[in-house]
Enzyme design. Structure first.
Site, PDB file in Angstrom:
ATOM      1  N   GLU A  50       0.819  -1.219   0.000  1.00  0.00           N
ATOM      2  CA  GLU A  50       0.000   0.000   0.000  1.00  0.00           C
ATOM      3  C   GLU A  50       0.850   1.265   0.000  1.00  0.00           C
ATOM      4  O   GLU A  50       0.455   2.278  -0.591  1.00  0.00           O
ATOM      5  CB  GLU A  50      -0.957   0.018   1.209  1.00  0.00           C
ATOM      6  CG  GLU A  50      -2.049  -1.022   1.150  1.00  0.00           C
ATOM      7  CD  GLU A  50      -1.651  -2.377   1.720  1.00  0.00           C
ATOM      8  OE1 GLU A  50      -2.507  -3.292   1.771  1.00  0.00           O
ATOM      9  OE2 GLU A  50      -0.473  -2.519   2.127  1.00  0.00           O
ATOM     10  N   PHE A 112     -11.996  -7.489  13.357  1.00  0.00           N
ATOM     11  CA  PHE A 112     -10.825  -7.873  12.567  1.00  0.00           C
ATOM     12  C   PHE A 112     -10.478  -6.774  11.561  1.00  0.00           C
ATOM     13  O   PHE A 112     -11.323  -6.309  10.808  1.00  0.00           O
ATOM     14  CB  PHE A 112     -11.102  -9.189  11.838  1.00  0.00           C
ATOM     15  CG  PHE A 112      -9.956  -9.641  10.955  1.00  0.00           C
ATOM     16  CD1 PHE A 112      -8.745 -10.026  11.506  1.00  0.00           C
ATOM     17  CD2 PHE A 112     -10.099  -9.663   9.580  1.00  0.00           C
ATOM     18  CE1 PHE A 112      -7.700 -10.437  10.706  1.00  0.00           C
ATOM     19  CE2 PHE A 112      -9.062 -10.078   8.761  1.00  0.00           C
ATOM     20  CZ  PHE A 112      -7.849 -10.466   9.330  1.00  0.00           C
ATOM     21  N   GLN A 113      -9.230  -6.350  11.576  1.00  0.00           N
ATOM     22  CA  GLN A 113      -8.696  -5.309  10.699  1.00  0.00           C
ATOM     23  C   GLN A 113      -9.450  -3.980  10.828  1.00  0.00           C
ATOM     24  O   GLN A 113      -9.617  -3.240   9.863  1.00  0.00           O
ATOM     25  CB  GLN A 113      -8.668  -5.777   9.238  1.00  0.00           C
ATOM     26  CG  GLN A 113      -7.638  -6.872   8.999  1.00  0.00           C
ATOM     27  CD  GLN A 113      -7.387  -7.184   7.541  1.00  0.00           C
ATOM     28  OE1 GLN A 113      -8.253  -6.977   6.696  1.00  0.00           O
ATOM     29  NE2 GLN A 113      -6.192  -7.673   7.241  1.00  0.00           N
ATOM     30  N   LYS A 162     -18.031  -1.094   5.100  1.00  0.00           N
ATOM     31  CA  LYS A 162     -18.388  -2.156   4.160  1.00  0.00           C
ATOM     32  C   LYS A 162     -19.893  -2.175   3.871  1.00  0.00           C
ATOM     33  O   LYS A 162     -20.320  -2.438   2.740  1.00  0.00           O
ATOM     34  CB  LYS A 162     -17.927  -3.503   4.696  1.00  0.00           C
ATOM     35  CG  LYS A 162     -17.907  -4.595   3.623  1.00  0.00           C
ATOM     36  CD  LYS A 162     -17.125  -5.811   4.075  1.00  0.00           C
ATOM     37  CE  LYS A 162     -17.010  -6.834   2.948  1.00  0.00           C
ATOM     38  NZ  LYS A 162     -16.213  -8.015   3.355  1.00  0.00           N
ATOM     39  N   MET A 475      24.049   9.485   3.449  1.00  0.00           N
ATOM     40  CA  MET A 475      23.911  10.800   4.071  1.00  0.00           C
ATOM     41  C   MET A 475      24.184  10.734   5.572  1.00  0.00           C
ATOM     42  O   MET A 475      24.843  11.619   6.141  1.00  0.00           O
ATOM     43  CB  MET A 475      22.515  11.368   3.818  1.00  0.00           C
ATOM     44  CG  MET A 475      22.359  12.817   4.266  1.00  0.00           C
ATOM     45  SD  MET A 475      23.476  13.951   3.397  1.00  0.00           S
ATOM     46  CE  MET A 475      22.527  14.289   1.913  1.00  0.00           C
TER      47      MET A 475
END
Length: 560
Positions: A50, A112-113, A162, A475
């Site tokens: 993602e 969940f999630q 959802k 760096m």
């Protein structure tokens, strides 16, 4: 009547979104099911993470000027977008990110999630919202696109439960053209223009510093006309690169910690400082207590929140810089400053002999990052897009890449996100397959999102990837060398065989470690019809100069 998921897709099509980057999952699955029926109207790119999706959307937005779009599921899918949202906010990149969420009746139950992505993303977005009802989907998307692209651009997150995706509702898309309390156009005060013109006309050593606001405001031509008439020397910030061709007679270089010597040093010698579309970032100003204290500051800026935030403006011209530059050009006198400009050129020559010569035509046995970029310049097109990661290679590429066109500089400026380059280059390339997109990365940053080689393999995006490999987090190592007595604490990298890795993804690859092989390898890469991965082994302890150390003044810029 249609499902909420179909309303999502139809709304995106109504906003002329042509490309989506994303990764499916349970809570966003209805939207992905809807996409199956609209694949001829809107294209989806399956990234490998993602974070890769949102950086790709950033790259697409930055090169196209359009709103980038990405999709993710709930929970970890949504939280993986947070870095990209913060990056897009500080760099003013227009995005609409749509995340799935658990059903409304499960909110707050630790389902969940389930994560509170609206709460998490609030500091990193221009606007965000959670949609729990199907009838609210289209209005939220319309408002999101309007906010993302209008005024000072930025990222928007729309979290859709959802149940809203699977419920049925009427589709009637009405584009958002504005709403109360959100003003995108601020009328420019003529008195401010007059005050600014008076300061400029009476100045002996005026100086223009410009940033990405010129590009975002499509004011490149207006900036050029202003400089042509005023004769004032002008320098750019990191994200302002490309707004003015480097061949312009008034262009004097780049500002900032690793910018050019003259633009930094002479900031504290000008008598009028005209800032156009830039926010006085700490990397540009150094120690604010010693920044341009001798100068009268004129600030042309769209976002009022940026005015007087870091540097006090004697004259603030609030509004679209395309409009304000045009008005200011009419009000100023036609002038030139040969003696003042000569100071810039003298210091430029000093930098060329002590730094540039070393970087581009080195005497060292090993290859330098500067000569690689210089070699790329010989084969790139005028409209080639440079996408860089974050670190030494970023500063070297910025210093030596020959920018000729706007929207050819894509990098993570304000947030400094390692791993940005590879997916952002993919997004930029997918806007236009015929255009050269050159991704330059270090061996540290590229491994943070290297899985996006899989997306390049699947899309066949012809990105030219140049890995400058010094087997260090370069760096950080430079700072450890200069300020921590060469105590290289956890900055040396044991790296994989990058060529074999790229070849495993079906990408043509080559490794170069000898100077005599560099030119042919770069030429082979640039003419190759498809993606190409070029690893160049460079000097391990090669540093980037000039440099302004943290806490120092711009006039303390050092050449070594």
């Amino acid at each position: 009547m249609m499902r909420g998921a179909d309303i999502v897709v139809r709304s995106l099509i109504a906003e002329q979104a042509e490309l989506i980057f994303g990764y499916p999952g349970g809570a966003i699955m209805p939207v992905y099911d809807a996409l199956y029926d609209y694949h001829e109207q809107i294209k989806h790119v399956l990234t490998r993470h993602e974070q890769g999706a949102i950086h790709a959307a950033q790259g697409y937005a930055r090169v196209s000027g359009k709103v980038g779009v990405c999709l993710a599921t709930s929970g970890p899918g949504a939280t993986n977008l947070i870095t990209g949202l913060a990056d897009a906010l500080i760099d003013s990149t227009p995005l609409v990110c749509i995340t799935g969420q658990v059903a409304a009746h499960l909110l707050g139950t630790d389902a969940f999630q389930e994560t509170d992505v609206v709460g998490m993303s609030m500091p990193g977005t221009k606007w965000n919202i959670q949609v729990q009802k199907v009838e609210d989907i289209a209005p939220a998307i319309a408002k999101g696109f309007y906010i993302a692209r209008s005024g000072r651009p930025g990222p928007v997150l729309i979290d859709i439960t959802k149940n809203a995706q699977v419920d049925f509702g009427a589709f009637n898309y009405v584009p958002c053209l504005g709403f109360r309390s959100y003003k995108t156009h601020i009328p420019i005060e003529k008195t401010a223009i007059q005050e600014a013109a008076e300061l400029i006309n009476s100045a002996e050593r005026p100086y223009v510093v410009f940033g990405q606001g010129v590009v975002l405001g499509k004011a490149e031509a207006e900036l050029k006309f202003f400089l042509d008439k005023s004769g004032i020397p002008a320098a750019c910030t990191l994200l302002g690169s490309g707004a003015l061709p480097q061949e312009h007679p008034n262009y004097v270089g780049k500002l900032g910690m690793h910018g050019n010597y003259a633009p930094n040093l002479l900031t504290n010698q000008c008598d009028v400082l005209i800032a156009v579309g830039m926010r006085f970032d700490d990397r540009v100003t150094g120690d604010l207590k010693r920044y341009a204290k001798q100068a009268k500051v004129i600030h042309l800026e769209l976002d009022p929140a940026e005015v007087n935030k870091n540097v006090r403006a004697h004259v603030a011209v609030i509004g679209d810089c395309r409009e304000s530059l045009s008005m200011l050009t009419e009000a100023i006198e036609n002038k030139s400053y040969p003696e003042w400009m000569g100071k810039f050129r003298d210091l430029e020559e000093m930098e060329r002999s002590s730094v540039v010569q070393h970087d581009i035509t080195p005497t060292k046995v090993g290859l330098t990052m500067g000569e690689v970029v210089h070699q790329i310049n010989q084969y790139k097109a005028d409209d080639a897009v440079l996408v860089t990661d974050v670190g030494q290679h970023q500063m070297i590429a910025w210093r030596y890449f020959n920018y000729k066109k706007p929207r050819t500089q894509i990098t993570s400026g304000g947030l400094g996100t390692m791993g940005f380059a590879l997916p952002a280059a993919l997004g930029a390339q997918m806007f236009d397959y015929s255009r050269q997109v050159i991704c330059i990365a270090g061996d540290g940053g590229i491994q943070m999102t290297i899985q996006e080689l899989g997306t390049i393999m699947q899309t066949k995006a012809p990105v030219k990837i140049v890995l400058l490999n010094n087997n260090y987090l370069g760096m950080v190592r430079q700072w450890q060398q200069l300020f921590f007595d060469k105590r290289y604490s956890f900055t040396e990298l044991d790296n994989p065989d990058f060529v074999k890795l790229a070849e495993a993804y079906g990408i043509k690859s080559q490794k170069v470690s000898e100077r005599g092989d560099l030119q042919e390898a770069v030429e082979d890469m640039m003419i190759h019809d498809g993606p190409f991965f070029l690893e160049v082994v460079v000097e391990k302890e090669d540093n980037v100069f000039p440099m302004i150390a943290t806490g120092c003044s711009v006039e303390e810029v050092r050449l070594s």
